[in-house]
Design an enzyme around this catalytic site. Structure first.
Site, short mmCIF file in Angstrom:
data_model
loop_
_atom_site.label_atom_id
_atom_site.label_comp_id
_atom_site.label_asym_id
_atom_site.label_seq_id
_atom_site.Cartn_x
_atom_site.Cartn_y
_atom_site.Cartn_z
N ASP A 3 0.86 -1.21 0.00
CA ASP A 3 0.00 0.00 0.00
C ASP A 3 0.89 1.25 0.00
O ASP A 3 0.85 2.05 0.94
CB ASP A 3 -0.95 -0.01 1.21
CG ASP A 3 -0.22 0.05 2.55
OD1 ASP A 3 0.96 -0.36 2.61
OD2 ASP A 3 -0.82 0.52 3.54
N ASN A 36 -2.41 2.84 3.53
CA ASN A 36 -1.86 4.15 3.88
C ASN A 36 -2.65 5.27 3.22
O ASN A 36 -2.85 6.34 3.81
CB ASN A 36 -0.40 4.24 3.43
CG ASN A 36 0.53 3.43 4.32
OD1 ASN A 36 0.34 3.39 5.54
ND2 ASN A 36 1.52 2.80 3.73
N PHE A 58 -0.64 -0.56 12.54
CA PHE A 58 -1.52 -0.06 11.48
C PHE A 58 -2.07 -1.16 10.55
O PHE A 58 -3.28 -1.25 10.32
CB PHE A 58 -0.78 1.00 10.65
CG PHE A 58 -1.60 1.58 9.54
CD1 PHE A 58 -2.57 2.55 9.78
CD2 PHE A 58 -1.43 1.15 8.23
CE1 PHE A 58 -3.33 3.08 8.76
CE2 PHE A 58 -2.19 1.68 7.19
CZ PHE A 58 -3.14 2.65 7.45
N ASN A 59 -1.19 -2.00 9.98
CA ASN A 59 -1.66 -2.97 8.98
C ASN A 59 -2.66 -3.96 9.58
O ASN A 59 -3.62 -4.38 8.91
CB ASN A 59 -0.49 -3.75 8.37
CG ASN A 59 0.38 -2.87 7.50
OD1 ASN A 59 -0.07 -1.85 6.98
ND2 ASN A 59 1.64 -3.25 7.33
N ASP A 61 6.81 1.24 1.94
CA ASP A 61 6.49 0.24 0.91
C ASP A 61 7.30 0.53 -0.36
O ASP A 61 7.79 -0.38 -1.02
CB ASP A 61 5.01 0.30 0.52
CG ASP A 61 4.06 0.05 1.66
OD1 ASP A 61 3.55 -1.05 1.80
OD2 ASP A 61 3.84 1.01 2.43
N THR A 114 3.11 -6.01 2.69
CA THR A 114 3.53 -4.86 3.50
C THR A 114 2.40 -3.86 3.72
O THR A 114 2.66 -2.70 4.05
CB THR A 114 4.75 -4.16 2.86
OG1 THR A 114 4.39 -3.73 1.55
CG2 THR A 114 5.95 -5.09 2.78
N HIS A 165 9.86 0.30 8.19
CA HIS A 165 9.17 -0.98 8.47
C HIS A 165 9.25 -1.98 7.31
O HIS A 165 9.78 -3.08 7.43
CB HIS A 165 7.68 -0.73 8.73
CG HIS A 165 7.36 0.29 9.76
ND1 HIS A 165 7.44 0.02 11.11
CD2 HIS A 165 6.92 1.57 9.67
CE1 HIS A 165 7.05 1.09 11.80
NE2 HIS A 165 6.75 2.04 10.95
N ASP A 166 8.65 -1.57 6.19
CA ASP A 166 8.34 -2.56 5.14
C ASP A 166 9.56 -3.17 4.45
O ASP A 166 9.54 -4.36 4.12
CB ASP A 166 7.40 -1.93 4.10
CG ASP A 166 6.04 -1.61 4.69
OD1 ASP A 166 5.69 -2.22 5.71
OD2 ASP A 166 5.33 -0.77 4.12
C1 BDR Z 1 2.98 -0.09 8.57
O1 BDR Z 1 1.92 0.83 8.38
C2 BDR Z 1 2.17 1.67 7.30
O2 BDR Z 1 2.01 3.00 7.66
C3 BDR Z 1 3.56 1.38 6.82
O3 BDR Z 1 3.62 1.42 5.40
C4 BDR Z 1 3.85 0.00 7.34
O4 BDR Z 1 3.45 -1.00 6.43
C5 BDR Z 1 3.68 0.23 9.87
O5 BDR Z 1 2.80 0.14 10.93
CA CA Z 2 2.87 -0.51 4.16
#
Ligand code: BDR
Ligand code: CA
Length: 310
Positions: A10, A40, A166-167, A15, A125, A239-240
């Site tokens: 996303d 996102n 978040f994901n 990402d 991701t 993160h991703d």
């Molecule tokens: C995740 O949430 C999104 O904001 C980032 O792309 C990442 O995948 C981190 O919590």
């Molecule tokens: Ca992401």
């Protein structure tokens, strides 16, 4: 070993870096297709961003649009972190390529069922909506694929609510389907991604490469660095790209097997991942949970790979 890979994402600046890292690693990864999902930012943006990134990398990889909303919940987006476009900070030209007509979930089923390909790896991701839908359409995919390597969840606290990452929060029902699918899952929770921080010095190393792609990444990360300090992170956590970096060099991370369950009922805890690191429940592990990263070596790899792109 060269792996066949399908990316589901996303974009999102982090990402975006994951996509570019994968496209810059053809010796290890053959990227078959990129699936976009709403997360996102809304789906129209994530599709457009994926197309722009493929073009930036000078690659020829199909991009499929997937789900525009989670399975059951309303979509929650994160423009406050990623900006209106999702990849604010990089001014990428309008893509020449169009998205494919086939829905991302169907394309995942097709790619992962291809008997002529090596057992493919699915890198996820974003929210797991497309992935859950594909596994629901074709449950035997769980056995056919090599692994689902995903960024999401947390052993400790969350970054979008005190409980949830978040994901997982955006589509907890999809996440539960994925964790209960029986597929081999390699999970990168916040606990490990918060060790991989975009410091000013690391950003400088990327900027100094001077290429079009490096300038775009530096621009994106300069923007994201300021806003991505959610969930108590000291600087913007990358993160991703941890998922892709692990595929290229598994020695960058270490973790252990654990049972992971996703909270779908409690309003306060929605999307929380319960990671049973101590085997308290007695239930068998369903994921390899990454807990430690060698951030310095990660950035060495990233800079070296970005230098290969135009
Ligand atoms: C995740 O949430 C999104 O904001 C980032 O792309 C990442 O995948 C981190 O919590
Ligand atoms: Ca992401």
């Amino acid at each position: 070993m060269r792996r066949t890979v399908v990316l589901d994402c996303d974009p999102g600046q982090d990402d975006a870096v994951a996509i570019l890292l994968a496209l810059a690693s053809p010796g290890e990864l053959e990227v078959r297709a990129i699936m976009a999902v709403a997360g996102n930012v809304p789906l129209v943006r994530t599709v457009d961003n994926a197309l722009r990134l493929v073009e930036l990398a000078g690659a020829c990889v199909p991009v499929h649009a997937g789900c525009a909303r989670p399975l059951l919940r309303e979509l929650v987006t994160a423009e406050h972190v990623h900006g209106e476009t999702g990849i604010d900070g990089a001014d990428l030209p309008h893509p020449a390529r169009e998205p494919e007509r086939e829905h991302a979930a169907l394309a995942i089923v097709r790619h992962l069922s291809d008997p002529t390909a090596e057992r493919p790896t699915l890198v996820a991701t974003g929210p797991l909506t497309n992935v859950a839908l594909a596994l629901t359409l074709a449950p035997d995919l769980a056995r056919r694929l090599d692994a689902i390597v995903l960024m999401g969840g947390a052993v400790g606290l969350g970054n979008v609510t005190p409980a949830a990452e978040f994901n997982m929060y955006v589509d907890p029902h999809a996440a539960r389907i994925v964790f209960e699918s029986g597929a081999r899952i390699v999970m990168f929770p916040l606990d490990v991604t918060h060790q991989v921080l975009v410091t000013e010095e690391r950003l400088g190393r990327i900027r100094a490469l001077g290429t079009r792609s490096a300038r775009a990444v530096a621009g994106m990360l300069a923007f994201y660095r300021g806003r991505g300090r959610t969930g108590g992170a000291r600087e913007g956590p990358l993160h991703d790209p941890c998922t892709v970096a692990w595929l290229v060099d598994p020695g960058l991370f270490c973790g252990r097997a654990a049972r992971v369950e996703v909270e779908c009922e409690s309003p306060l805890g929605l999307g929380r991942t319960y990671v049973d690191l101590h085997g308290t429940t007695g239930r068998p592990p369903n994921a390899e949970v990454m807990l430690q990263a060698d951030a310095e070596r990660f950035f060495e790899l990233l800079v070296e790979r970005l230098a290969r792109l135009p």
